[in-house]
Scaffold this active site. Structure first.
Site, PDB file in Angstrom:
ATOM      1  N   ASP B  93      -2.297  -0.399   5.964  1.00  0.00           N
ATOM      2  CA  ASP B  93      -3.434  -1.258   5.651  1.00  0.00           C
ATOM      3  C   ASP B  93      -3.842  -2.124   6.841  1.00  0.00           C
ATOM      4  O   ASP B  93      -4.515  -3.142   6.673  1.00  0.00           O
ATOM      5  CB  ASP B  93      -3.112  -2.147   4.441  1.00  0.00           C
ATOM      6  CG  ASP B  93      -1.931  -3.067   4.715  1.00  0.00           C
ATOM      7  OD1 ASP B  93      -1.338  -2.978   5.803  1.00  0.00           O
ATOM      8  OD2 ASP B  93      -1.596  -3.884   3.830  1.00  0.00           O
ATOM      9  N   CYS B  96       0.581  -2.954   9.127  1.00  0.00           N
ATOM     10  CA  CYS B  96       1.876  -2.261   9.069  1.00  0.00           C
ATOM     11  C   CYS B  96       2.859  -2.721  10.134  1.00  0.00           C
ATOM     12  O   CYS B  96       4.052  -2.798   9.881  1.00  0.00           O
ATOM     13  CB  CYS B  96       1.682  -0.753   9.092  1.00  0.00           C
ATOM     14  SG  CYS B  96       0.773  -0.176  10.532  1.00  0.00           S
ATOM     15  N   HIS B 293       0.003   4.036  13.180  1.00  0.00           N
ATOM     16  CA  HIS B 293       0.859   3.505  12.110  1.00  0.00           C
ATOM     17  C   HIS B 293       2.305   3.222  12.552  1.00  0.00           C
ATOM     18  O   HIS B 293       2.866   3.938  13.376  1.00  0.00           O
ATOM     19  CB  HIS B 293       0.878   4.477  10.935  1.00  0.00           C
ATOM     20  CG  HIS B 293       1.557   3.927   9.732  1.00  0.00           C
ATOM     21  ND1 HIS B 293       1.052   2.857   9.028  1.00  0.00           N
ATOM     22  CD2 HIS B 293       2.726   4.258   9.128  1.00  0.00           C
ATOM     23  CE1 HIS B 293       1.877   2.565   8.027  1.00  0.00           C
ATOM     24  NE2 HIS B 293       2.892   3.394   8.069  1.00  0.00           N
TER      25      HIS B 293
END
EC number: 3.4.19.12
Lengths: 161, 300
Positions: B93, B96, B293
Site C-alpha cells: 500500500d 510497505c 515492494h
C-alpha cells in the site's frame, strides 16, 4: 453550503479531538495572517474567514472556508471548501470545491488547518486571472447529489497557479 | 489541475486534453463515486488477501510464486533459501518499507529483550524530536505519533503491566489505528533527518524528483502511501541508528551468467548520538526487495 455527508459523519476519535483542541489553541495564539476563525462549540466544523491579500486580484475581498474534520483526523485529510460565493479562480469550482493536492492525495498529518489556509491564500495570490475552471459546469452538475470533493479523483498537473 | 470526470480541458493543455475528450466521452457515464466505490472494493479485497503484516511463511511459498516464472528468479530464490528460512509479507500500500521496518524492529526487541538497544534508540528518538522542533514543526503535529511508538517499544519489553505477547504484536501491526500511526512516526523521523542533512541528501533527491529536499519531504515522505526509495531507507537508518540489510530479488545477473543475490547494508552514518558504534552491529533487520515492494526476511 452544508454537505449532507457531514451530518452522517462519525464523531471525532479521541486522537482527533485532542489534536484539534491543540490546533485551536495554537490558532488563537498565532493565527495565520489574513484569516479569522469564528470559534463555535463545534470542534468538527470550522468556519474560517479569508481576506484576499493586498496587491493581488482578490485584495479587499472576503470569503468563507468550511473545514470539516473526519473521525480519523489527522490521519485523514479534512474536507475544505469555500462557502459559495467562492472566489473566481481557475482551481476553484463555483460550488466551492478546491482543486489543491494537499487536500487530497498529498495530505499529511504533518500539515495543520493553519498550513492549509496559508496554501489556499498562496494559491489565490498567485492567480493571474479571475475565471472558473474550464470544466466547472460539468463538475458542479455531477456534484448535485451532495458529493464531497474528497470523493473526486483529482488530477493535478499544474502547480503554477 | 482538473477533476477526472471525463472531458476536462484546461487552457494550458488544451491540445492534449481535447484529444482525450472524444476518447473519454464514453466514460462520462462512469461517475467518480462509482469508480471510487469500485476502487475501495478492490482495496478491501486486497486487504483480505494480505493484511498490513502477514503471517510468517516458509520461503518455499516464495518459490511457488515463481514456479512458472523467470528461471533467474527461481535460481535466486534457491540461493536465498540457503541462508533464509522464512518470509513475512506486508501489504503493498505504499507503506510497505516502513511497515516492514516497524514489525521487524519491534519483533526483534520482543524476542531479544535487548534493553540496551531500547535505551539507545530512545536517545535517537529524543534527538529526532529536537530536530523536528528546530526545523519549525509544531510539536502537536508529531507528539502523538512519537508517544504511540514509544508505547509500542515499552510494550514489547517483558515485565511491565503493558507487556504484550508476540501474537498481540501481530494484532497491533494489523490494527490500522496503531499500525498507520507508527508508520507516520517513521515518516516524521525520515523527513526530519532528510531536512537536517539536506545538503548531503540534495543530490540524491534531485536524482529522483528534480526538486529540493523540502519539496521531496512534502510530496514523497510525509504523505501516507508514498513509496520508499533508497533515500528514505538511508535517512531512517541514520536517524534511528539502526542498520538495515536489504536483499534484492530482481532479474539482474553478472556477465558470466552466474547467479547471486545482491544485498546492501544500510549502516547508520555517524552524526546522531548513538550511531558511532552502529558500524560494529550486524543488521538484525533484513528485508526482501522486489521491484516496488518490501517484505521481511528471516535468516536461518
Amino acid at each position: 453550503m452544508t454537505s449532507p455527508s457531514a451530518s452522517s459523519r462519525k464523531a471525532l476519535s479521541k486522537i482527533a479531538c485532542n489534536r484539534l483542541q491543540k490546533e485551536l489553541v495554537e490558532w488563537q495564539v498565532n493565527p495565520p495572517a489574513g484569516f479569522k476563525h469564528k470559534v463555535t462549540d463545534n470542534l468538527q466544523r470550522w468556519i474560517i474567514e479569508v481576506n484576499g491579500a493586498p496587491g493581488t486580484l482578490y485584495a479587499g475581498e472576503t470569503y468563507q472556508l468550511q473545514v470539516d474534520f473526519p473521525e480519523h483526523y489527522p490521519m485523514e485529510a479534512p474536507q475544505v471548501i469555500f462557502v459559495p460565493p467562492a472566489p473566481l479562480h481557475p482551481h476553484i469550482y463555483s460550488n466551492g470545491h478546491i482543486c489543491l493536492d494537499i487536500l487530497y492525495d498529498s495530505w499529511s498529518p504533518a500539515m495543520t488547518v493553519s498550513s492549509i489556509c496559508i496554501s489556499i491564500l498562496s494559491m489565490l495570490s498567485s492567480s493571474t486571472v479571475k475565471q472558473r475552471p474550464a470544466d466547472n459546469d460539468r463538475y458542479v452538475k455531477n456534484c448535485k447529489n451532495g458529493r464531497s470533493p474528497k470523493e473526486t479523483r483529482w488530477w493535478f498537473h499544474d502547480d503554477k497557479v | 489541475m482538473q477533476n477526472h470526470d471525463g472531458d476536462v480541458v484546461e487552457s494550458k493543455t488544451e491540445s492534449i486534453t481535447s484529444i482525450q475528450t472524444s476518447e473519454i466521452d464514453d466514460w462520462a457515464n462512469f461517475r467518480d463515486d462509482d469508480i471510487m466505490k469500485q476502487q475501495s472494493a478492490i482495496q478491501a479485497e486486497e486487504a483480505v488477501k494480505i493484511p498490513f503484516v502477514g503471517d510468517k511463511e516458509p520461503l518455499l511459498t516464495l518459490a511457488a510464486e515463481y514456479q512458472s516464472g523467470s528461471p533467474i528468479l527461481q535460481e535466486k530464490i534457491k540461493v536465498l533459501s540457503e541462508q533464509y528460512a522464512a518470509i513475512r509479507r506486508t501489504r503493498g500500500d505504499g507503506n510497505c518499507f516502513f511497515r516492514s521496518f516497524m514489525f521487524a524492529y519491534l519483533e526483534h526487541i520482543l524476542e531479544s529483550q535487548d534493553r540496551a538497544e531500547v535505551d539507545r534508540i530512545k536517545v535517537n528518538v529524543e534527538q529526532c524530536r529536537k530536530t523536528l522542533l528546530s526545523l519549525g514543526y509544531a510539536e502537536f503535529t508529531f507528539e502523538d505519533f512519537f508517544a504511540l511508538f514509544l508505547e509500542q517499544l515499552e510494550s514489547v519489553l517483558s515485565g511491565n503491566e503493558a507487556s504484550i505477547s508476540h501474537e498481540e504484536l501481530v494484532q497491533r501491526s494489523r490494527d490500522q489505528s496503531i499500525s498507520d500511526c507508527v508508520v507516520m512516526f517513521f515518516r516524521f523521523i525520515t523527513s526530519g533527518e532528510l531536512k537536517k542533512r539536506s545538503e548531503f541528501y540534495e543530490p540524491f533527491v534531485q536524482g529522483l524528483t528534480n526538486g529540493t529536499v523540502e519539496q521531496f519531504c512534502k510530496s514523497s515522505v510525509e504523505p501516507m502511501g508514498e513509496e520508499s526509495d533508497h533515500v528514505h531507507i538511508t535517512a531512517l537508518s541514520d536517524a534511528l541508528g539502526v542498520p538495515i540489510r536489504i536483499l534484492y530479488l530482481d532479474r539482474s545477473c553478472d556477465d558470466k551468467g552466474s547467479i547471486s543475490v545482491n544485498h546492501h547494508d544500510f549502516t547508520p552514518a555517524p552524526g546522531n548520538p548513538t550511531n558511532d558504534n552502529a558500524n560494529a552491529v550486524k543488521p538484525f533487520i533484513t528485508l526482501l526487495y522486489r521491484p516496488g515492494h518490501y517484505d521481511i526476511l528471516y535468516p536461518k
